[in-house]
Design a protein around this motif. Structure first.
Motif, mmCIF file in Angstrom:
data_model
loop_
_atom_site.group_PDB
_atom_site.id
_atom_site.type_symbol
_atom_site.label_atom_id
_atom_site.label_comp_id
_atom_site.label_asym_id
_atom_site.label_seq_id
_atom_site.Cartn_x
_atom_site.Cartn_y
_atom_site.Cartn_z
ATOM 1 N N LEU A 145 0.871 -1.188 -0.140
ATOM 2 C CA LEU A 145 0.121 0.071 0.109
ATOM 3 C C LEU A 145 0.823 1.246 -0.019
ATOM 4 C CD1 LEU A 145 -2.863 -0.998 2.664
ATOM 5 C CD2 LEU A 145 -3.003 -0.787 -0.027
ATOM 6 N N SER B 253 2.483 1.428 -3.494
ATOM 7 C CA SER B 253 1.459 2.015 -4.497
ATOM 8 C C SER B 253 1.282 3.508 -4.490
ATOM 9 C CB SER B 253 0.344 1.093 -4.486
ATOM 10 O OG SER B 253 -0.399 1.297 -3.139
ATOM 11 N N ARG C 252 -0.920 4.464 -2.198
ATOM 12 C CA ARG C 252 -2.265 4.566 -1.539
ATOM 13 C C ARG C 252 -1.914 4.968 -0.028
ATOM 14 N NH1 ARG C 252 -2.656 0.313 -5.010
ATOM 15 N NH2 ARG C 252 -4.623 0.395 -6.498
ATOM 16 N N LEU C 253 -0.962 4.743 0.508
ATOM 17 C CA LEU C 253 -0.698 5.356 2.029
ATOM 18 C C LEU C 253 0.591 6.198 1.855
ATOM 19 C CD1 LEU C 253 -0.994 2.252 4.246
ATOM 20 C CD2 LEU C 253 -2.535 3.965 3.946
ATOM 21 N N LYS D 226 -2.168 2.215 10.545
ATOM 22 C CA LYS D 226 -2.320 3.075 9.197
ATOM 23 C C LYS D 226 -2.745 4.296 10.003
ATOM 24 C CE LYS D 226 -4.258 -0.734 6.381
ATOM 25 N NZ LYS D 226 -5.520 -1.075 5.791
ATOM 26 N N ALA E 35 -4.077 8.881 3.763
ATOM 27 C CA ALA E 35 -4.301 8.334 2.353
ATOM 28 C C ALA E 35 -3.850 9.337 1.236
ATOM 29 C CB ALA E 35 -6.049 8.442 2.249
ATOM 30 N N THR F 298 -2.798 9.423 -3.128
ATOM 31 C CA THR F 298 -3.320 9.209 -4.685
ATOM 32 C C THR F 298 -2.423 8.062 -5.122
ATOM 33 O OG1 THR F 298 -3.914 11.369 -4.822
ATOM 34 C CG2 THR F 298 -3.612 9.875 -6.859
ATOM 35 N N PRO F 299 -3.097 6.764 -5.517
ATOM 36 C CA PRO F 299 -2.397 5.539 -5.955
ATOM 37 C C PRO F 299 -1.723 5.858 -7.115
ATOM 38 C CG PRO F 299 -4.664 5.078 -5.527
ATOM 39 C CD PRO F 299 -4.546 6.731 -5.435
ATOM 40 N N ASP G 79 -0.713 1.900 -12.243
ATOM 41 C CA ASP G 79 -0.352 0.638 -12.290
ATOM 42 C C ASP G 79 1.061 0.067 -12.736
ATOM 43 O OD1 ASP G 79 -0.413 -2.253 -12.513
ATOM 44 O OD2 ASP G 79 -2.057 -2.635 -13.688
#
Length: 393
Positions: free
Chosen positions: A38, A41, A43-44, A238, A244, A246-247, A250
């Motif tokens: 996470l 990526s 996301r965190l 977390k 949070a 922004t991813p 991919d």
């Protein structure tokens, strides 16, 4: 019931002596969620750079913890179990950490509070040692004193700080004013998180811990039961360390170094321009480059040598360490020498074809870094290899 009565009796005698011997951890097996993916990526996003745990080691923590059907032991045992789970759940991020405990009596060398580990660069093993130092509990509950002493501990902390307080909240005086003073000193850098490790008769203590978290303006209060599960602990970690994000795109669709291997699978993310890579995205000769016990370069590998020459020309600032490897046959000492000969054979060939020798070094690793199993002919052949590692970055 009989077992709990026996434990209670044994602990009662220990409490009278001022120092309780702790029973073993009986929480169910814990498997931490891997948060690294996470973080990678996007996301965190890390928001906390340092943390200090303030742990209640007063005599009330010697009492049996009753708020879990899955656990029998003291409240101090619960604290240590939670800290071990917390330690296992922290992903690979740069952190500083420290631990302070509080409670009078022999467990803290007759002091109100004890610095078990000063704030320092965090490692899982190092913080595990700090947790292990929480041997017993005794005396009163001077949490306010511990918070006051923590103001000096945090002077060494970098960036944003999380203070994590574990206690049953049974206090002799309200620690909230001291928490407010601590917050005023460190401002927006500090958030305080509290974990109530108490029984139903300790319910008033839960409100005390809530008041400490509220004083920081950006922390929160939770309970031992809420974070004892893998999911609960993961959410706690977390919320303490991350916000949070922004991813990112991919990674399977990205190839930053343009070597033909996507970022998800690429183990060598800085391949120089023009290099022929293996399945892992690393600039390497792999396959049967060298016969068993040989350091001669076969003619059929001339295209790989020529590629290395071309890469050195395309990247004029590039310097390279040529790394030789062997399979597992032979002694360690012999294989180290053999791997050095292989690395030097490639270096000499590159120099012969015009590459400046000052840009090349040769190192042998023997059999210490296999990439395939040495139990098969194919695996051993794959391990008899040479790899390039760029040294200009």
């Amino acid at each position: 019931m009989k077992t709990n009565l026996m434990i209670t009796a044994a602990l009662a005698g220990a409490v009278l002596s001022g120092c309780a011997t702790q029973s073993s951890n009986n929480f169910p097996p814990f498997q931490a969620e891997d948060l690294n993916a996470l973080v990678k990526s996007g996301r965190l996003v890390q928001k906390t750079n340092s943390f200090l745990v303030v742990n209640d080691s007063s005599s009330s923590m010697s009492r049996i913890y009753l708020n879990s059907q899955d656990y029998s032991g003291t409240k101090l045992d619960v604290e240590k179990a939670l800290l071990n789970k917390f330690n296992k759940s922290i992903p690979s991020i740069p952190l500083m950490s420290g631990l302070r405990s509080f409670g009078y009596g022999p467990c803290l060398d007759w002091s109100a509070t004890k610095l078990n580990q000063p704030v320092q660069n965090y490692t899982q093993a190092g913080f595990d040692s700090a947790i292990t130092s929480l041997q017993c509990s005794s005396g009163g509950t001077p949490l306010a004193d511990a918070l006051q002493e923590s103001s000096r501990d945090l002077a060494n902390a970098s960036g944003n700080i999380a203070m994590i307080v574990l206690s049953d909240g049974i206090e002799e005086s309200s620690p909230a004013p001291t928490a407010a003073t601590l917050k005023a000193q460190y401002g927006d850098r500090l958030c305080i998180y509290t974990v109530w490790v108490g029984n139903d008769q300790d319910a008033a203590g839960q409100a005390v811990l809530q008041s400490i978290a509220d004083a920081s303006g950006c922390g929160f209060s939770t309970t031992a039961d809420a974070i004892s599960t893998p999911r609960g602990m993961s959410d706690f970690v977390k919320n303490v360390f991350f916000k949070a994000g922004t991813p990112v795109a991919d990674c399977s669709k990205l190839d930053d170094d343009k070597d033909g291997v996507n970022n998800c699978a690429d183990k060598c993310a800085d391949t120089p321009k023009g290099a022929i890579v293996d399945k892992n995205g690393c600039w390497a000769f792999r396959g049967v480059l060298f016969d068993f016990d040989k350091a001669d370069i076969k003619s059929k590998y001339s295209p790989l040598i020529q590629n290395a020459v071309d890469v050195m020309k395309l990247n004029p600032g590039l310097t390279v360490e040529i790394q030789g490897h062997t399979d597992s046959y032979g002694t360690d000492a012999y294989n180290e020498k053999l791997s050095e000969r292989r690395a030097n054979a490639v270096r000499n060939e590159l120099i012969k074809q015009g590459v400046d020798g000052k840009r090349l070094t040769a190192v042998g690793f023997g059999e210490s870094k296999p990439v395939e199993s040495n139990d098969t002919d194919e695996g051993r052949a794959y391990n008899r290899r040479v790899e390039y590692k760029r040294t200009d970055r």
